[in-house]
Scaffold this active site. Structure first.
Site, short mmCIF file in Angstrom:
data_model
loop_
_atom_site.label_atom_id
_atom_site.label_comp_id
_atom_site.label_asym_id
_atom_site.label_seq_id
_atom_site.Cartn_x
_atom_site.Cartn_y
_atom_site.Cartn_z
N ASP A 34 -6.20 -1.03 -0.33
CA ASP A 34 -5.17 -1.04 -1.37
C ASP A 34 -4.03 -0.09 -0.98
O ASP A 34 -4.13 0.67 -0.03
CB ASP A 34 -5.80 -0.61 -2.70
CG ASP A 34 -4.97 -0.99 -3.90
OD1 ASP A 34 -4.17 -1.95 -3.79
OD2 ASP A 34 -5.09 -0.34 -4.95
N GLU A 86 1.17 -1.03 1.35
CA GLU A 86 2.52 -1.58 1.60
C GLU A 86 3.36 -0.75 2.58
O GLU A 86 4.26 -1.33 3.20
CB GLU A 86 3.28 -1.70 0.27
CG GLU A 86 2.74 -2.77 -0.64
CD GLU A 86 1.39 -2.44 -1.27
OE1 GLU A 86 1.15 -1.25 -1.49
OE2 GLU A 86 0.58 -3.35 -1.46
N ASP A 92 -1.74 -6.16 -9.07
CA ASP A 92 -1.79 -5.73 -10.47
C ASP A 92 -1.15 -6.77 -11.39
O ASP A 92 -0.08 -7.29 -11.10
CB ASP A 92 -1.06 -4.40 -10.63
CG ASP A 92 -1.70 -3.29 -9.80
OD1 ASP A 92 -2.81 -3.52 -9.28
OD2 ASP A 92 -1.08 -2.22 -9.66
#
Ligand code: NAG
Ligand code: NAG
Ligand code: NAG
Ligand code: NAG
Ligand code: NAG
Ligand code: NAG
Ligand code: NAG
Ligand code: NAG
Length: 901
Positions: free
Chosen positions: A450, A453, A571
């Site tokens: 997670d 990015e 999300d």
């Protein structure tokens, strides 16, 4: 001679003139800085590239030509120009249905993605076949004329790509190119929550942590980087895929039925085209083949998952586990989010909160109730943790471009370093970390990566002992401090991510991309590769840890990631709107070559209502990846957490039981596809000639077998029903999955109770295998005995396929039988005919998919036949063969039975 100050005045006024002309012409403001001067870009008074000479032409249609910049009047007067003056344009034929068009600087020395492993690369190499066999043809301007390039489909003359009447700009940090797009529908165009048919708008490409719906304004992109679109030429009903093979940040301006413009901050102009036909799957399979296909997940992952950010200790996990068991809700994995770590530090477990014995009880797969452990690993490494010291030893962290020291950002554990997955030591480092996590006596079966990015809580970087946060803007060394073009619109491009000046390893033996000519690779160049790099390192680590089929759930991905990782949509707000956009997003990821995808069922942020959660559970029961995941501050949303609305629990159990009945069927679609193609598809995929089918992006198909029509709207709370409609395409016949009622083309509306299962239909002409006789709570307890649901078409025919393996729980069994030596697919054909007016004879034939089919025996003990038509009525019949099940094995099968109506 003019004094310097006079030059400045002159320049100033010229620039002002350009500015005014520019404003008159177009309000879209892009500026390029050259030698400290801001040049408002490219009005019609600007120059253009001229086709200078043909360098090479080949028999197969490939060519390369040289372009030269012809300055505009104002540029001439200013004697400055931002553009690269000499370019080379190359068109390359890779196969008769695959080609590429590229514009580079003359030397082709600019930083770009390699065209080899682990990145996508061309597999088809047709060699020197003739032009005639190509499905496409090209046209370019004549020497001396303004340059344009056009690619057409030969047969229809439809334009696939054409820069005619559009400018091309190529500067160091701003590139622009456009194509005409008449009579088009396009799909895809990156990671975003939006409708499946892309509307006119400005779409950003830049991996970011965002919870947003994309309304066509820049800055609304999500975590992944997938710069491709599938286009339908509406007039000819033909499909192709266009990939912009450039990893830099960019924005696409799209005007429906008009044109599409790429505005990019670096690299080359680099396109790949995959020329399919009237079946969209053809184009997508070509594309998937190019991006190296996708990986098969282990079988258990096909089961249901429960997760929450906020399971704060093992007592809470126990409680969830006990409730799942108590209420007999199917479950294959119970996840832990960041809570399980010691101070949110990677590769640790907080044993004070998470009692090892309790964890070992829940995650004991020898226990009939045991479930798999899937857990999160974040990319940021906490300063002053073991992993940080080790990383410093191994030199694996990203460096600051400002201080030349280890770069510092901020994530859950506070200040963090970030592994540089281009560094030669990074794979070993990551492996060591993941191995450490296995050393505590728990096996992490699902690896959830997670924040990759990379997401950071500060925009830019933290300089030790100064609370300085760098802004991208002073990096570019072009004054005044601004990017020539911000592909995110109003949003700062380093918003919640690293400074773009942050440095990556640029020496020899780089793991991802080699630098050329002493170039220092920065975040500016490879920001969009961060998730890909971590996915690859995680995959390699998992292989080294001895895993066979690997499950890595990665938030950030790039084209080519599907070979290593799976994905969920990130999300989600607990709203109807987010639930609705989950369907197009999963369809998109099927096109992007990561078909195993899902959305957070019941939503992550905000409190879900009982009604929404029930509908989301129903819909999510047929997501490829089916996981209820909740946020830290929301009310509980496990299926049993709504005692005042018992329908949430009862409909979840019913609908998950259907998932488990279909579990082997669903998984077989992935195995059978063998790494390319889509599984979760829009309705039009099977009905591309039906214009109305394109509007239905709230219905979906599983392969070409099943159509689901979930309830997507809020209903009548007092009656506990929702009036809901679905569409059956032209010339299509489906049968209700639950009661075999026929539906034919048209619109159907009905009241569907909150307590329903997901409305589902089998396509006529298809055979679906299910396991409907025992409910199991874990995928590993599914047996080898199947019911065939046979939906006959108008010719009384149906076909399907099934895996001829009897154990899905051992990855090795699947790998060796289905992937490595031959295949494991048997095709089943059903053919019916009336022998007498009331006796229907059904013959079943099983045939190997290939000569190399491996057979482990499986059984069929029940048939549900629908679509038997007699005197204008259709009948369905269930035939029980319990006493005499038939086996599907090496001997093949020819089975006949008579059905009395
Ligand atoms: C793995 O664990 C060892 C022993 O605790 C530690 O020294 C090492 O730094 C750890 N490595 C990583 C990458 O966390
Ligand atoms: C890799 O790590 C070792 C220490 O384990 C270190 O000596 C070496 O310099 C590192 N390699 C690079 C390229 O930094
Ligand atoms: C960082 O390194 C670059 C290149 O070696 C050098 O030009 C620059 O001055 C260094 N910056 C600092 C703050 O040391
Ligand atoms: C930062 O401050 C701490 C104490 O406040 C000190 O120990 C440390 O040496 C300082 N670091 C630098 C790089 O100045
Ligand atoms: C980088 O270059 C070296 C030496 O040419 C080569 O061995 C290596 O495979 C290259 N790495 C990548 C990622 O292309
Ligand atoms: C890279 O830099 C080194 C030393 O700084 C120099 O010797 C070498 O020629 C440079 N290579 C290129 C390709 O510019
Ligand atoms: C079958 O189910 C559908 C709803 O899914 C319903 O409309 C129809 O009336 C049912 N038919 C029978 C024969 O029960
Ligand atoms: C599946 O694809 C791989 C290449 O990715 C190929 O080697 C293998 O033969 C294929 N298997 C089947 C059964 O088609």
């Amino acid at each position: 001679m003019l004094s310097n100050s006079k030059i400045c005045v002159l320049l100033g006024s010229l620039l002002a003139i350009i500015g005014v002309l520019f404003l008159l012409y177009k309000s879209d403001d892009i500026s390029v800085y050259v030698q400290g001067h801001r040049i408002n870009r490219f009005t019609k008074h600007a120059g253009h590239y001229v086709m200078s000479s043909v360098e090479r032409e080949s028999d197969d249609g490939s060519f390369s030509v040289i372009l030269k910049w012809k300055p505009g009047i104002l540029e001439k007067e200013l004697k400055i120009s931002p553009v690269l003056k000499d370019l080379r344009a190359t068109f390359k034929v890779d196969a008769n249905n695959e080609c590429e068009f590229k514009i580079t600087n003359f030397e082709d020395s600019r930083f770009q993605l390699p065209e080899n492993e682990p990145f996508p690369f061309t597999k088809q190499k047709q060699g020197t076949k003739s032009k005639e066999s190509n499905l496409f043809e090209t046209e370019i301007s004549r020497v001396g004329q303004k340059f344009y390039f056009e690619l057409r489909r030969k047969q229809t003359q439809e334009i696939i790509f054409s820069t005619r009447n559009h400018p091309i700009y190529f500067t160091d940090k701003y590139l622009e190119i456009s194509t005409n797009l008449d009579e088009s529908m396009i799909f895809g165009l990156g990671d975003r929550r939006t409708d499946f048919i892309i509307k006119s708008g400005k779409y950003s490409f830049w991996t970011s942590d965002a919870v947003t719906i994309d309304d066509g304004q820049p800055g609304k992109q999500l975590y992944g980087f997938h710069p491709m679109y599938l286009r339908r030429d509406v007039k000819n009903n033909q499909f192709h895929v266009t990939l912009f093979r450039n990893a830099y940040g960019h924005q696409v301006d799209y005007k429906q039925n008009s044109h599409l413009t790429y505005k990019c901050i670096g690299g080359n102009i680099d396109f790949k085209f995959f020329i399919g036909d009237s079946n969209p799957e053809t184009s997508i399979k070509l594309y998937h083949n190019y991006i190296n296909g996708w990986a098969l997940h282990p079988f258990w992952v096909q089961g249901f998952h429960q997760c929450r950010w906020g399971y704060k200790n093992s007592e809470q996990l126990m409680d969830v586990w006990n409730n799942y068991n108590k209420y007999s809700i199917p479950l294959d994995s119970l996840w832990t989010d960041i809570d399980y770590m010691y101070k949110y530090q990677d590769f640790t477990i907080d044993f004070e909160k998470f009692n090892l014995q309790q964890m070992q009880q829940i995650y004991n797969l020898s226990d009939p109730y045991g479930v798999h452990w899937s857990s999160i690993v974040d990319v940021g490494i906490a300063l002053e943790s073991d992993a940080a010291y080790r990383g410093l030893d191994m030199n694996v962290f990203i460096q600051s471009g400002r201080t030349n020291k280890t770069f510092i950002g901020k994530v859950w554990p506070g200040e963090t370093y970030f592994p540089d997955f281009n560094h030669p030591n990074s794979t070993d480092y990551w492996y060591e970390g993941l191995k450490n996590l296995t050393s505590f006596g728990l096996q992490q079966d699902g690896i959830w990566i997670d924040m990759n990015e990379f997401d950071s809580f500060v925009s830019g970087e933290i300089i030790p002992n100064q609370t300085i946060v760098d802004k991208i803007l002073d990096y570019l060394a072009i004054a005044p401090p601004s990017l020539p073009f911000n592909p995110l619109g109003m949003e700062q491009i380093d918003h919640k991510t690293l400074s773009l000046s942050a440095k990556h390893y640029s020496g020899e033996n780089a793991l991802l991309v080699n630098a050329t000519n002493n170039y220092t690779i920065t975040q500016y160049d490879i920001h969009n590769l961060n998730g890909f790099g971590e996915g690859l390192a995680t995959y390699r680590a998992a292989k080294k840890l001895g895993r066979n089929l690997i499950f890595i759930l990665s938030r950030s991905t790039m084209f080519g990631s599907g070979r290593y990782v799976q994905h969920w949509n990130g999300d989600a707000d607990s709203t109807w709107e987010y639930m609705r956009y989950s369907i197009p997003a999963i369809m998109n990821y099927n096109m992007y070559g990561i078909p195993f995808n899902g959305d957070d069922i019941c939503g992550l942020f905000g409190d879900v209502t009982a009604e929404l959660c029930a509908r989301w559970q129903q819909l999510g029961s047929l997501y490829p990846f089916s996981r209820n995941h909740n946020g830290d501050n929301s009310i509980s949303q496990e299926p049993y957490a709504f005692p005042d609305s018992p329908y949430v629990l009862s409909s979840t159990i019913k609908t998950l039981n259907i998932r488990y009945q279909l579990l082997k069927f669903y998984y077989h679609l992935f195995v059978r596809a063998n790494g390319t193609g889509t599984i979760f598809r829009p309705l039009f995929w099977q009905y591309p000639a039906d214009n109305q089918a394109y509007q239905q992006d709230m219905q979906f198909m599983i392969g070409d077998y099943l159509m689901a029509a979930p309830v997507m709207e809020q209903g009548d709370e007092s009656q506990q029903v929702t009036y809901s409609c679905f569409y059956v395409p032209q010339n299509a016949i489906f049968y209700d999955f639950y009661n075999q009622t026929q539906v034919q083309s048209g619109k159907y509306c009905q009241n569907i109770s909150f307590d329903a299962v997901l409305p589902l239909y089998i396509r006529a002409g298809k055979i679906v295998h299910i396991q409907d006789k025992n409910t199991v709570l874990r995928s590993r307890f599914l047996d080898n005995i199947f019911t065939l649901m046979i939906a006959l078409n108008e010719e009384n025919l149906a076909q399907g396929s099934i895996l001829t393996i009897n154990d899905y729980n051992y990855d090795e069994n699947i790998i060796s039988n289905c992937q490595e030596s031959g295949d494991c697919v048997a095709n089943i054909l059903a053919l019916g005919q009336f022998k007498q007016t009331n006796i229907f004879e059904l013959s079943l034939q099983v045939e190997s998919e290939s000569k190399n089919t491996n057979y482990q025996t499986i059984y069929v003990d029940k048939l549900i036949v629908s679509g038997i038509s007699l005197n204008g009525e259709t009948y369905s019949k269930t035939v029980y063969l319990d006493q005499n099940p038939f086996a599907i094995d090496r001997d093949g099968l020819s089975y006949k039975l008579e059905i009395q109506l």
